[in-house]
Design a protein around this motif. Structure first.
Motif, PDB file in Angstrom:
ATOM      1  N   LEU A   5       0.829  -1.210   0.000  1.00  0.00           N
ATOM      2  CA  LEU A   5       0.000   0.000   0.000  1.00  0.00           C
ATOM      3  C   LEU A   5       0.867   1.265   0.000  1.00  0.00           C
ATOM      4  O   LEU A   5       0.514   2.259  -0.627  1.00  0.00           O
ATOM      5  CB  LEU A   5      -0.944  -0.010   1.196  1.00  0.00           C
ATOM      6  N   ASN A  45      -8.304   2.541  -4.246  1.00  0.00           N
ATOM      7  CA  ASN A  45      -7.986   1.181  -3.817  1.00  0.00           C
ATOM      8  C   ASN A  45      -7.359   1.169  -2.432  1.00  0.00           C
ATOM      9  O   ASN A  45      -7.666   0.303  -1.612  1.00  0.00           O
ATOM     10  CB  ASN A  45      -7.062   0.497  -4.820  1.00  0.00           C
ATOM     11  N   TRP A  49      -9.003  -0.548   1.133  1.00  0.00           N
ATOM     12  CA  TRP A  49      -8.309  -1.474   2.026  1.00  0.00           C
ATOM     13  C   TRP A  49      -8.121  -0.939   3.434  1.00  0.00           C
ATOM     14  O   TRP A  49      -7.970  -1.718   4.378  1.00  0.00           O
ATOM     15  CB  TRP A  49      -6.944  -1.844   1.448  1.00  0.00           C
ATOM     16  N   THR A  50      -8.102   0.376   3.602  1.00  0.00           N
ATOM     17  CA  THR A  50      -7.732   0.920   4.915  1.00  0.00           C
ATOM     18  C   THR A  50      -8.868   1.569   5.688  1.00  0.00           C
ATOM     19  O   THR A  50      -8.774   1.681   6.911  1.00  0.00           O
ATOM     20  CB  THR A  50      -6.602   1.960   4.759  1.00  0.00           C
ATOM     21  N   PRO A  59     -10.634  -3.850   6.028  1.00  0.00           N
ATOM     22  CA  PRO A  59     -10.295  -5.087   5.317  1.00  0.00           C
ATOM     23  C   PRO A  59      -8.822  -5.481   5.484  1.00  0.00           C
ATOM     24  O   PRO A  59      -8.493  -6.657   5.531  1.00  0.00           O
ATOM     25  CB  PRO A  59     -10.614  -4.773   3.862  1.00  0.00           C
ATOM     26  N   LEU A  60      -7.947  -4.499   5.607  1.00  0.00           N
ATOM     27  CA  LEU A  60      -6.538  -4.776   5.796  1.00  0.00           C
ATOM     28  C   LEU A  60      -6.302  -5.519   7.107  1.00  0.00           C
ATOM     29  O   LEU A  60      -5.459  -6.427   7.180  1.00  0.00           O
ATOM     30  CB  LEU A  60      -5.724  -3.479   5.768  1.00  0.00           C
TER      31      LEU A  60
END
Length: 66
Positions: A5, A45, A49-50, A59-60
């Motif tokens: 990331l 994106n 994820w964060t 989700p991370l």
């Protein structure tokens, strides 16, 4: 996953800087706009994820097992 990331964020910043430089140098608009569009997709994106959901879990965190 954090390293991926981080690299993605650096790539997004580099794309925006490159787009500005290309636009100033050539005056072209299509390729710089595509570069900015790609940078926006990369940042979205990263946000997917964060950013935590309603339950407070990102989700991370689920992938990393934290």
């Amino acid at each position: 996953m954090s390293a991926v990331l981080s690299i993605l964020m650096l790539a997004a910043v580099a794309l925006v800087i490159g787009a500005v430089a290309l636009w100033r140098k050539t005056g072209e608009l299509k390729r710089p706009l595509l570069m900015v569009f790609l940078a926006v997709i990369a940042v979205l994106n990263i946000a997917i994820w964060t950013v935590p959901d309603a339950s407070g879990d990102a989700p991370l965190d689920k992938v990393s097992g934290q």
